[in-house]
Scaffold this active site. Structure first.
Site, short mmCIF file in Angstrom:
data_model
loop_
_atom_site.label_atom_id
_atom_site.label_comp_id
_atom_site.label_asym_id
_atom_site.label_seq_id
_atom_site.Cartn_x
_atom_site.Cartn_y
_atom_site.Cartn_z
N LEU A 1 -23.32 -20.67 44.60
CA LEU A 1 -22.36 -21.08 45.62
C LEU A 1 -21.08 -21.63 44.98
O LEU A 1 -21.11 -22.59 44.22
CB LEU A 1 -22.96 -22.15 46.53
CG LEU A 1 -24.26 -21.78 47.25
CD1 LEU A 1 -24.58 -22.84 48.32
CD2 LEU A 1 -24.19 -20.41 47.88
N ARG B 1 -12.75 -33.19 47.84
CA ARG B 1 -12.67 -34.47 47.14
C ARG B 1 -11.91 -34.37 45.81
O ARG B 1 -11.52 -35.38 45.24
CB ARG B 1 -14.09 -35.02 46.89
CG ARG B 1 -14.78 -35.47 48.17
CD ARG B 1 -16.28 -35.58 48.01
NE ARG B 1 -16.94 -34.28 48.10
CZ ARG B 1 -18.26 -34.08 48.04
NH1 ARG B 1 -19.07 -35.12 47.89
NH2 ARG B 1 -18.78 -32.87 48.13
N LYS C 1 -12.38 -25.84 43.01
CA LYS C 1 -13.19 -26.75 42.19
C LYS C 1 -13.86 -26.06 41.01
O LYS C 1 -13.85 -26.57 39.89
CB LYS C 1 -14.25 -27.42 43.06
CG LYS C 1 -15.16 -28.33 42.28
CD LYS C 1 -15.90 -29.31 43.13
CE LYS C 1 -16.98 -28.68 43.95
NZ LYS C 1 -17.77 -29.71 44.66
N GLY D 1 -20.39 -24.41 55.44
CA GLY D 1 -21.44 -25.17 54.78
C GLY D 1 -22.29 -24.33 53.84
O GLY D 1 -22.26 -23.10 53.85
N GLY E 1 -27.92 -36.00 48.24
CA GLY E 1 -28.94 -35.86 49.27
C GLY E 1 -30.23 -36.51 48.77
O GLY E 1 -30.61 -36.33 47.62
N TYR F 1 5.49 -29.83 12.96
CA TYR F 1 4.99 -28.86 13.94
C TYR F 1 4.91 -27.49 13.30
O TYR F 1 5.93 -26.95 12.84
CB TYR F 1 5.90 -28.80 15.18
CG TYR F 1 5.53 -27.61 16.04
CD1 TYR F 1 4.32 -27.57 16.71
CD2 TYR F 1 6.38 -26.50 16.15
CE1 TYR F 1 3.95 -26.47 17.47
CE2 TYR F 1 6.02 -25.39 16.90
CZ TYR F 1 4.80 -25.39 17.56
OH TYR F 1 4.43 -24.29 18.30
#
Ligand code: UD1
Ligand code: CA
Length: 422
Positions: A9, A16, A23, A80, A142, A335
């Site tokens: 999934l 959030r 995400k 969901g 959960g 550099y």
């Protein structure tokens, strides 16, 4: 191990995270979050995996593009995790076997744990086997509810818990193995959660239980495996867990890390023994460093850089796509980009390669034994022959190669007659 299909999934918005980037594409040690669980899955059951389906939704094309080798199904409405799993039903219509379901935001689940879950599921002939963990701070996860005989009866999401349920420390990690028929018949019975207006995959546990199906669990050995990445705070946590791990492994292999708290080494980097990494050093990406080097303090070594044995890289030095051969010293404020530095070269303080001309990146080659004076600038592409000397403050312009064993000086740099011999 019998045939297993897998549904991953990755459709969620990641609300959030408060980010425009999906995400599962957020970076952990310069890798997309999703790549971690995929790697564990590959390691666990590559040979018996008959199908791998990625469920995408939020910015689906971007996610698909990043994981082109996977079959994907788009969840058009983000209703969901329960709804997301349902989307795979069509693709699996002919499949016979067990179905693993996992989430794209749990990077620390180990391959051994996945294997153990599948093994137990088969052995117990269960309808559903889920991964559990006991956490001192279970908030956000959960909770797993068990009856007096220790049988799992239900998973209850944090926002739906009563004060009595909140104190349950056993949580749902988000890795499940299902009997395929039970999975899709159970999903068909899910009811929408009134508060969240989503179908929770976790509600399937109660559905199966009520249908007298067998539900078992495997417990994580290490609670870190349970970490779900939901916010930028979790992302920093994940990066830090890996960072500490990488440093520990390096130290066990004989690398000196003077101050682990201020040192960042990417998980793809390789460092040889007796190399000393001084504080505030950042080693990014696929960097290789040999034995007996000294790096830092305050050095930044970026991707595709290779450093041979016995090299010294000092403070405020940045290297990218650069190779440095053994015995070379680059000790201060320098550099080097797209450079190839030979053996026993001395690069003076403040040396800069101008590798980008506005259109493309160009190479600077500095051959063995040359001596580069302080404040030199190289406008790439340019080559410095072996044993050459570049005087302090010189600007070596594009294509004006420095002949071997000659000295150049000035802006633009010109060969100095009778210059210092090396
Ligand atoms: C979920 C579990 C929770 C568990 C926790 C572990 C549910 C309902 N809850 O909560 O029990 O403790 O993970 O980390 O599953 N997704 C979709 N489509 C959607 C919604 C979500 O594909 O419409 C995907 C997300 O991309 C993510 C996964 O499902 O990979 C879980 O969703 P997330 O919102 O992170 O669930 P949690 O609240 O963390
Ligand atoms: Ca999550």
């Amino acid at each position: 191990m019998k045939n297993v299909a897998c549904i991953i999934l990755a459709a969620g918005r990641g609300t959030r995270m408060k980010s425009e980037v999906p995400k599962v594409l957020q970076q952990v040690h310069s890798r997309p979050l999703l790549s971690f669980i995929l790697e564990a899955l590959e390691g666990a059951i590559a040979d018996s995996l008959s199908k791998k389906i990625l469920i995408v939704g939020y910015k689906d094309k971007t996610v698909k593009n990043a994981f082109r080798n996977l079959d994907s199904v788009t969840q058009t409405e983000l209703l969901g995790s329960g709804d997301a799993v349902k989307r795979a039903k069509g693709v699996l219509s002919k499949f016979k076997g067990d179905v693993l379901v996992l989430y794209g935001d749990t990077p620390f689940i180990r391959k051994e744990t996945i294997r153990e879950l599948i093994r137990k599921h088969a052995k117990e002939k269960a309808s559903c086997t889920l991964l559990a963990a006991n956490l001192k701070d279970p908030s956000g996860y959960g909770r797993i509810l068990r009856d007096d005989n220790d049988n799992i009866v239900k998973i209850i999401e944090e926002r739906d818990t009563s004060i009595y349920e909140k104190i349950i420390e056993e949580i749902n990690v988000g890795l499940y193995c299902f009997n395929k028929e039970d999975l899709f018949s159970g999903l068909a019975e899910l009811k929408i959660n009134a508060k969240k207006q989503e179908y929770y995959l976790t509600d399937i546990v109660e559905v199966l239980r009520k249908a007298n199906k067998k539900i078992t669990s495997v417990s994580c050995k290490n609670p870190i495996e349970a970490l779900g990445i939901n916010s930028k705070l979790d992302l920093a946590r994940a990066n830090n867990i890996i960072r500490k791990n990488v440093l520990e492994l390096l130290m066990l292999k004989g690398v000196t890390i003077v101050d682990p708290d201020s040192t960042f080494v990417n998980m793809k980097a390789k460092i040889g023994k007796d190399t000393i990494i001084h504080p505030h050093t950042i080693i990014e990406g696929d960097v290789t460093i040999g034995k007996g080097c000294e790096i830092g303090p305050f050095a930044r070594i970026r991707k595709q850089t290779t450093i041979d044995d016995g090299v010294e890289i000092g403070n405020f030095t940045e290297l990218v796509r650069t190779s440095v051969s053994s015995g070379t010293k680059i000790k201060h404020m320098t550099y080097l980009g797209d450079a190839e530095i030979g053996r026993n070269v001395n690069i003076g303080a403040g040396t800069i390669t101008a590798n980008f001309d506005g259109k493309s990146k160009n190479k600077t080659i500095i051959e063995d034994g040359s001596f580069i004076g302080v404040g030199s600038i190289f406008i790439a592409p340019v080559r410095v022959g072996s044993g050459a000397v570049v005087g302090a403050g010189s600007v070596v312009t594009k294509g004006k190669n420095v002949p071997p064993h000659k000295t150049v000086i000035g802006i633009p740099a010109r060969v100095l007659k009778g210059g210092r011999k090396r």
